[in-house]
Design a protein around this motif. Structure first.
Motif, mmCIF file in Angstrom:
data_model
loop_
_atom_site.group_PDB
_atom_site.id
_atom_site.type_symbol
_atom_site.label_atom_id
_atom_site.label_comp_id
_atom_site.label_asym_id
_atom_site.label_seq_id
_atom_site.Cartn_x
_atom_site.Cartn_y
_atom_site.Cartn_z
ATOM 1 N N SER B 236 -7.498 -20.948 -28.510
ATOM 2 C CA SER B 236 -6.154 -21.245 -29.020
ATOM 3 C C SER B 236 -5.091 -20.974 -27.947
ATOM 4 C CB SER B 236 -5.869 -20.493 -30.314
ATOM 5 O OG SER B 236 -6.007 -19.104 -30.134
ATOM 6 N N PRO B 246 -3.278 -24.378 -25.813
ATOM 7 C CA PRO B 246 -4.717 -24.379 -26.088
ATOM 8 C C PRO B 246 -5.492 -24.835 -24.851
ATOM 9 C CG PRO B 246 -3.533 -25.549 -27.813
ATOM 10 C CD PRO B 246 -2.538 -25.255 -26.737
ATOM 11 N N ALA B 287 -6.977 -24.516 -34.906
ATOM 12 C CA ALA B 287 -6.896 -23.364 -34.001
ATOM 13 C C ALA B 287 -5.657 -22.541 -34.309
ATOM 14 C CB ALA B 287 -6.879 -23.836 -32.552
ATOM 15 N N GLU B 291 -5.681 -18.755 -35.603
ATOM 16 C CA GLU B 291 -5.013 -17.709 -34.817
ATOM 17 C C GLU B 291 -4.010 -16.958 -35.686
ATOM 18 O OE1 GLU B 291 -3.512 -18.220 -30.588
ATOM 19 O OE2 GLU B 291 -1.658 -17.643 -31.619
ATOM 20 N N GLN B 298 -8.128 -17.182 -30.691
ATOM 21 C CA GLN B 298 -9.451 -17.561 -31.185
ATOM 22 C C GLN B 298 -10.243 -18.379 -30.167
ATOM 23 O OE1 GLN B 298 -10.560 -16.709 -34.634
ATOM 24 N NE2 GLN B 298 -8.993 -15.262 -33.959
ATOM 25 N N ILE B 300 -13.173 -21.062 -30.484
ATOM 26 C CA ILE B 300 -13.732 -21.881 -31.562
ATOM 27 C C ILE B 300 -14.778 -22.852 -31.006
ATOM 28 C CG2 ILE B 300 -13.174 -23.666 -33.287
ATOM 29 C CD1 ILE B 300 -10.260 -22.366 -33.163
ATOM 30 N N SER B 314 -15.638 -19.321 -35.285
ATOM 31 C CA SER B 314 -14.355 -18.930 -34.714
ATOM 32 C C SER B 314 -14.329 -17.420 -34.622
ATOM 33 C CB SER B 314 -13.210 -19.405 -35.611
ATOM 34 O OG SER B 314 -11.976 -19.006 -35.051
#
Lengths: 200, 579
Positions: B236, B246, B287, B291, B298, B300, B314
């Motif tokens: 994220s 991201p 995301a 988060e 995170q 993922i 995640s």
């Protein structure tokens, strides 16, 4: 086995070792080692610096010659050599496990493992436990010819259990008898017994 | 409650969040993603109640077998596929999951449901016979290793028939049907609750043996079925530098293990945005949701199957030290977390690594490069090159800075490595002895510089840049960063000072100097040496263990060149974090 050889061997593997560490590697009583060390120093084979010991050039030549003499039978034992071949395979796994312990992959790059992710660390220690289960029968086979290899098993297990109980330094700290320290001495020992060179 | 398929089995449909104790941590996070409206492959969970009954009775409790059958039927209905058969085969993963994650539990079995017939069906469906074969091979490898505890010889690798024969040669059996395989895998998860390692861990951490583990059975999704399929990883925020954008990687038409294997070069996330913009936007939105809900950055894992996005996992992202600092400060400024939480997310060690000496910008311009190697431990070190560990130790003790250069290192060299400001080797890679010990000691280290490359430098003054991977001629200019020069570190310093249980300062007010005390470089000896002193400096006092000892001894002030790591260590010790 010749005890004065074992003492020289202990110093060859743990250069700058103290008396207790040397006794440990030789598989001898600490008290018995005192006299042997004294004699080796008097004979010019070993130098003493404060409470640490190292081989003199003469001591090194002598111990190298002793390896081929004392371990001739082990070197010719096909089962012993086969156990060593298995050891080298497990050794590669161990090296990867230790590397994965010290580093982690972040966004595709390898950086130092800061041990902030307990799940990651636990998985690596799990893998260390699996390596340990594989090396156990190999060390037992080594010990048939060279009994001191049984000591490594106990030391490895002690380090593994401390690591499993959350004391991270027992995995690879170079200043302790961590799993990696003991393993490396073990590797050095088996190579000396077989008169082989280490391959990186 | 998620949808109950019987006393022991729940289908995760996002309808409510069952307790973690009942379904385990992994299923709980799947259920939570579903509850947030995020797309997750269909999953069912066999609860910890079933595990407890199994451990009590020594066999599956009455009704469990039928309920697992109902669970499979539910997964089949959700996916429109069939387990172990048909032209659209359903494959599942089977994983353990206790309420508290714990080592020693069974690893995940993937691709259960593949056999000769479904391999052929999958080959036809994906148009990729190699993928179908590989899926079959991976299943047998995991099933043999994890469920059966068989050792497969390398000679059998790749050929399912040879693998099955090798397994049978060890007196073991891969059950004929997928249902039987699933039964055995579930039983293996239950049994792993009592593995040596899991039992030891519970005992050590006072976790009751009666908790039991759940089993999550989840449909596999495939990122290689067509051109609108793929797989990737999304952070994220950037986990290397900490930028708030991201950051991710995407592999077009590939399966999850392809990302890990390094066989393929991943593309940047922009390639997903170009190919499947709606999927990309949904992923970024997911995301942000995760988060926000989890209050941390995170990491993922996701797969796109025929244009449909699935989130596989995640979790809080691992991060480089610079990113840890940036995340912590940014998230406080955004009002997402408290300053105390931010301080708990940056370790003393991370800040120490940011404050390590580094080359002055431009210092390497025009400097001759004498060798290059693989970076084993980052940092910068300079000195005169020596090739013998005894000599390194002797000259270091005489006050000289030395760089130890060896063809390889062995345990005989550890004392020389401790003395050296950097270590170079000619042979070996990132798992070699020098690399392992260099990292353990924190000594800047380059390995595999090439035959004859660095030992030939004996006697020369060099600078080892183990951030850039090069050995430069001469002693280049090095700076020690300061936490006041960097606005993010300065902010953390301010927050830390407001909360730190002791005073930490870089100005000496006549503190008791442990550098002049025998044994004070060993943190274990500090408790005895600190008694009666109010303000201290030197020795091992700045290490995590040293700071903890100072707190325990009632020291009120520590004088340190870099106060921030000391304050972070003090805050960690007063929170009772593990060192």
């Amino acid at each position: 086995m010749n005890e004065s050889h074992l003492v020289l061997h202990g110093i060859a593997v743990k250069k700058h070792g103290g008396r207790d560490a040397i006794a440990d590697l030789a598989g001898l009583d600490a008290a018995a080692v005192d006299g042997l060390l004294e004699a080796a120093v008097a004979g010019g084979r070993v130098a003493q610096v404060e409470d640490k010991f190292l081989l003199t050039p003469a001591g090194r030549m002598i111990v190298d010659a002793q390896y081929s003499r004392f371990y001739a039978a082990a070197r010719e034992d096909a089962e012993f050599r086969a156990a060593h071949e298995r050891f080298e395979i497990v050794n590669n796994e161990l090296k990867q496990v230790i590397t994965d312990w010290q580093t982690m992959s972040v966004g595709g790059e390898k950086i130092a493992n800061d041990h902030s992710d307990p799940d990651y660390d636990d998985k690596v220690i799990d893998r260390l436990g699996q390596v340990h289960e594989k090396v156990e029968p190999i060390l037992k086979r080594f010990a048939v010819n060279v009994p001191r290899f049984a000591h490594y098993l106990a030391k490895l297990e002690a380090a593994l259990e401390k690591a499993e109980d959350g004391e991270a330094k027992w995995v690879s700290d170079a200043t302790l008898d961590s799993y990696h320290t003991v393993w490396f001495e073990l590797h050095e020992d088996i190579l000396r017994v077989l008169g082989r060179e280490r391959e990186e | 409650m998620a949808q109950a398929l019987g006393e022991f089995v729940l289908a995760l449909d996002g309808s409510a969040l069952p307790p973690r104790e009942q379904i385990g941590g992994k299923a709980w996070s799947v259920a939570r993603m579903l509850a947030l409206g995020l797309p997750v492959p269909p999953a069912v969970v066999i609860t910890t109640d079933a595990c407890r009954a199994y451990l009590d009775q020594g066999h599956f409790p009455d009704g469990l077998e039928d309920q697992i059958g109902a669970a499979v039927a539910w997964l089949e209905a959700q996916t429109g596929r069939t387990l172990g058969d048909g032209d659209k085969p359903l494959l599942v993963s089977v994983r353990s999951g206790a309420a508290i994650s714990m080592p020693g539990m069974m690893d995940t079995v993937l691709n259960l449901g593949i056999n000769d017939a479904t391999e052929a069906a999958l080959a036809a469906e994906s148009g990729d016979a190699g993928f179908a074969r590989d899926t079959h091979r991976r299943f047998l490898e995991l099933y043999a290793g994890i469920v059966l505890k068989a050792t497969l010889p390398e000679s059998s690798a790749g050929d399912p028939r040879a693998m099955v024969e090798a397994i049978e040669g060890q007196g073991l059996q891969v059950p004929a049907t997928a249902r039987e395989q699933l039964h055995a895998a579930v039983e293996a998860v239950f049994a792993s609750w009592n593995s040596r390692r899991a039992k030891r861990y519970r005992k050590h951490h006072d976790i009751p043996d009666s908790l039991g583990t759940a089993v999550t059975v989840q449909a596999m999704v495939f990122g290689n079925l067509d051109d609108r399929s793929g797989t990737g990883v999304l952070f994220s925020r950037n986990p290397l530098h900490g930028d708030p954008e991201p950051y991710g990687e995407y592999l077009h038409r590939a399966q999850g293990e392809d990302v890990v294997s390094g066989k393929f070069t991943p593309e940047p996330l922009s390639s997903l945005r170009e190919a499947l913009p709606e999927v990309h936007d949904a992923l970024i939105a997911a995301a942000q949701t995760l988060e926000r809900e989890n209050g941390d950055v995170q990491d993922i894992e996701f797969t796109v199957q025929r244009g449909e996005l699935f989130l596989l996992q995640s979790r809080a992202a691992k991060r480089a030290p610079a990113a840890a600092v940036r995340f912590a400060v940014d998230m406080v400024n955004e009002g997402r977390i408290e300053a105390a939480t931010a301080l708990a997310r940056v370790s003393a060690e991370q800040v120490r690594s940011l404050l390590k000496p580094r080359l002055v910008e431009g210092a390497t311009d025009g400097a001759e490069i004498l060798a290059r190697g693989e970076i084993a431990c980052q940092g910068v070190g300079a000195g005169v090159v020596v090739t013998d560990s005894d000599e390194a130790e002797r000259r270091h003790e005489a006050g000289e800075a030395v760089v130890l250069a060896r063809a390889t290192t062995s345990p005989e060299d550890v004392h020389g490595m401790i003395a050296a400001s950097a270590v170079l080797t000619e042979q070996g890679g990132s798992t070699s002895h020098a690399a392992v010990v260099g990292r353990a000691l924190g000594v800047p280290c380059l390995v595999g510089c090439g035959e004859g490359s660095v030992t030939a430098l004996a006697g020369r003054e060099v600078t080892v840049d183990a951030n850039g991977g090069a050995v430069h001629a001469g002693l280049l200019e090095v700076v020690s960063p300061s936490e006041t020069d960097d606005p993010l570190l300065a902010q953390l310093t301010q927050w830390a000072a407001e909360r730190c249980p002791i005073t930490v300062t870089d100005t000496d007010d006549g503190a008791f100097d442990l550098d002049h005390v025998e044994g004070a470089e060993d943190p274990q000896r500090l408790p005895a040496l600190l008694a009666g002193h109010d303000s201290v400096r030197g020795g091992a006092i700045e290490s995590d263990a040293g700071v903890a000892a100072a707190l325990a001894a009632g020291v009120s002030t520590i004088v340190a060149r870099h106060p921030l790591p000391v304050m972070l260590a003090a805050l960690a010790a007063s929170r009772g974090d593990d060192a």
